[in-house]
Design a protein around this motif. Structure first.
Motif, PDB file in Angstrom:
ATOM      1  N   VAL A 137      13.222  -2.265  -3.734  1.00 48.34           N
ATOM      2  CA  VAL A 137      13.424  -1.563  -2.461  1.00 48.34           C
ATOM      3  C   VAL A 137      13.250  -0.075  -2.718  1.00 48.34           C
ATOM      4  N   VAL A 138      12.350   0.565  -1.959  1.00 46.91           N
ATOM      5  CA  VAL A 138      12.131   2.015  -2.055  1.00 46.91           C
ATOM      6  C   VAL A 138      12.378   2.608  -0.686  1.00 46.91           C
ATOM      7  N   ASP A 139      13.184   3.661  -0.623  1.00 45.55           N
ATOM      8  CA  ASP A 139      13.562   4.284   0.646  1.00 45.55           C
ATOM      9  C   ASP A 139      12.983   5.689   0.723  1.00 45.55           C
ATOM     10  N   GLY A 140      12.319   5.988   1.828  1.00 48.80           N
ATOM     11  CA  GLY A 140      11.745   7.317   2.028  1.00 48.80           C
ATOM     12  C   GLY A 140      10.577   7.241   2.989  1.00 48.80           C
ATOM     13  N   PHE A 149       1.394  -1.500  -3.006  1.00 47.57           N
ATOM     14  CA  PHE A 149       1.499  -1.537  -4.465  1.00 47.57           C
ATOM     15  C   PHE A 149       2.793  -2.222  -4.894  1.00 47.57           C
ATOM     16  N   VAL A 150       3.902  -1.906  -4.219  1.00 47.64           N
ATOM     17  CA  VAL A 150       5.192  -2.512  -4.564  1.00 47.64           C
ATOM     18  C   VAL A 150       5.134  -4.029  -4.388  1.00 47.64           C
ATOM     19  N   SER A 223      -3.584   2.589  -5.857  1.00 51.98           N
ATOM     20  CA  SER A 223      -4.362   1.361  -6.035  1.00 51.98           C
ATOM     21  C   SER A 223      -3.461   0.239  -6.545  1.00 51.98           C
ATOM     22  N   MET A 224      -3.979  -0.967  -6.518  1.00 50.24           N
ATOM     23  CA  MET A 224      -3.233  -2.114  -6.998  1.00 50.24           C
ATOM     24  C   MET A 224      -2.951  -2.029  -8.500  1.00 50.24           C
ATOM     25  N   GLU A 225      -3.753  -1.199  -9.200  1.00 49.95           N
ATOM     26  CA  GLU A 225      -3.550  -1.005 -10.645  1.00 49.95           C
ATOM     27  C   GLU A 225      -2.633   0.169 -10.950  1.00 49.95           C
TER      28      GLU A 225
END
Length: 286
Positions: A137-140, A149-150, A223-225
């Motif tokens: 979980v990333v908040d912002g 990406f996550v 990117s996905m990488e």
């Protein structure tokens, strides 16, 4: 019957080892979250009870201070500060260890919480370790550029890639925030940030040219990488009645001109050039 008792004893021993490991991990989590307060409490107990427990208390205080130093070094090195670290042992045997972990903290202005399980299996001389059940979980406000990406990291269970990319992404977000804030403070009559300095949007309007504006979109692509790259675009807006007087094709060529500036100059210098040209800002206003 004897074999049954042996199995029960072995199960009890394993349970005791798990509880002892969990107790140690809980204490470590307490040190991370409440290190400063724990030091004060230990010193207070020491003063109240005199020197009877001097050696034990001094040792505990030293351990807490060493732990705090390691955490500060970690934050300085990778830019990630942990506010919470919880570890629970789910299974422990001679060959296998399963632990549930929860890490919470921040990297620059981005708050994060990561929950995952780590399984360790001893095979001959090799120790195999893998991450399972990863949840992030990333908040912002910046998260919309980071969400795809996550999701991929949660699928691949590549925890190291997440933290490495989080730091780079946070640095790029901070660069954008500082740049937008700099120009808003420097040219308050020309530059506006309708969604705040942490957004991807900056609008430039000239007091001498009502109805005409330039909007800079500054996205941060991931990117996905895990490759982080800024992406800037320019959108010009002009009333229809003014278009017929646009003999120099400013509306048509403005975006290409901005991209040319970006290839030659840094981002801040390119935006400065736009503001000075379009906003008709004199050098004396600096």
């Amino acid at each position: 019957m004897e074999q049954k008792y042996e199995e029960e004893i072995q199960m009890l021993q394993q349970e005791i080892e798990m509880l002892e490991a969990e107790q140690e991990e809980t204490l470590r989590s307490i040190f991370i979250e409440h290190g400063d307060r724990l030091q004060r409490e230990l010193k207070s107990v020491y003063k109240e009870r005199g020197g009877a427990q001097k050696h034990t208390l001094s040792k505990l205080i030293t351990e807490v201070r060493e732990l705090e130093k390691k955490l500060r070094r970690q934050t300085e090195i990778n830019g990630i500060a942990l506010n919470e670290c919880f570890v629970k042992t789910l299974h422990k045997s001679e060959r296998k260890l399963v632990q549930q972990l929860r890490l919470a903290g921040h990297c620059s202005v981005l708050l994060f919480q990561v929950e995952f399980a780590v399984t360790e299996i001893q095979e001959d001389d090799a120790l195999l370790r893998r991450v399972t059940e990863l949840n992030i979980v990333v908040d912002g406000v910046e998260f919309k550029d980071f969400s795809a990406f996550v999701s991929r990291v949660e699928d691949t269970k590549d925890l190291l890639l997440f933290f490495r990319t989080l730091r780079t992404f946070s640095e790029r977000c901070e660069e954008r925030r500082q740049t937008f804030q700099h120009f808003q403070e420097k040219y308050p009559d020309v530059v506006s940030l309708p969604e705040g300095c942490r957004s991807e949007l900056m609008i430039i309007k000239s007091p001498q040219l009502p109805g005409i504006s330039m909007t800079i979109f500054w996205k941060i692509d991931v990117s996905m990488e895990g490759v982080v790259k800024p992406s800037l675009e320019l959108l010009l807006k002009m009333p229809d009645q003014a278009r017929e007087f646009d003999t120099k094709k400013v509306m048509e060529n403005g975006s290409d001109y901005f991209q040319s500036l970006l290839r030659v100059l840094a981002v801040e210098a390119s935006i400065e050039g736009l503001i000075r040209t379009f906003g008709n800002v004199e050098c004396s206003s600096m």
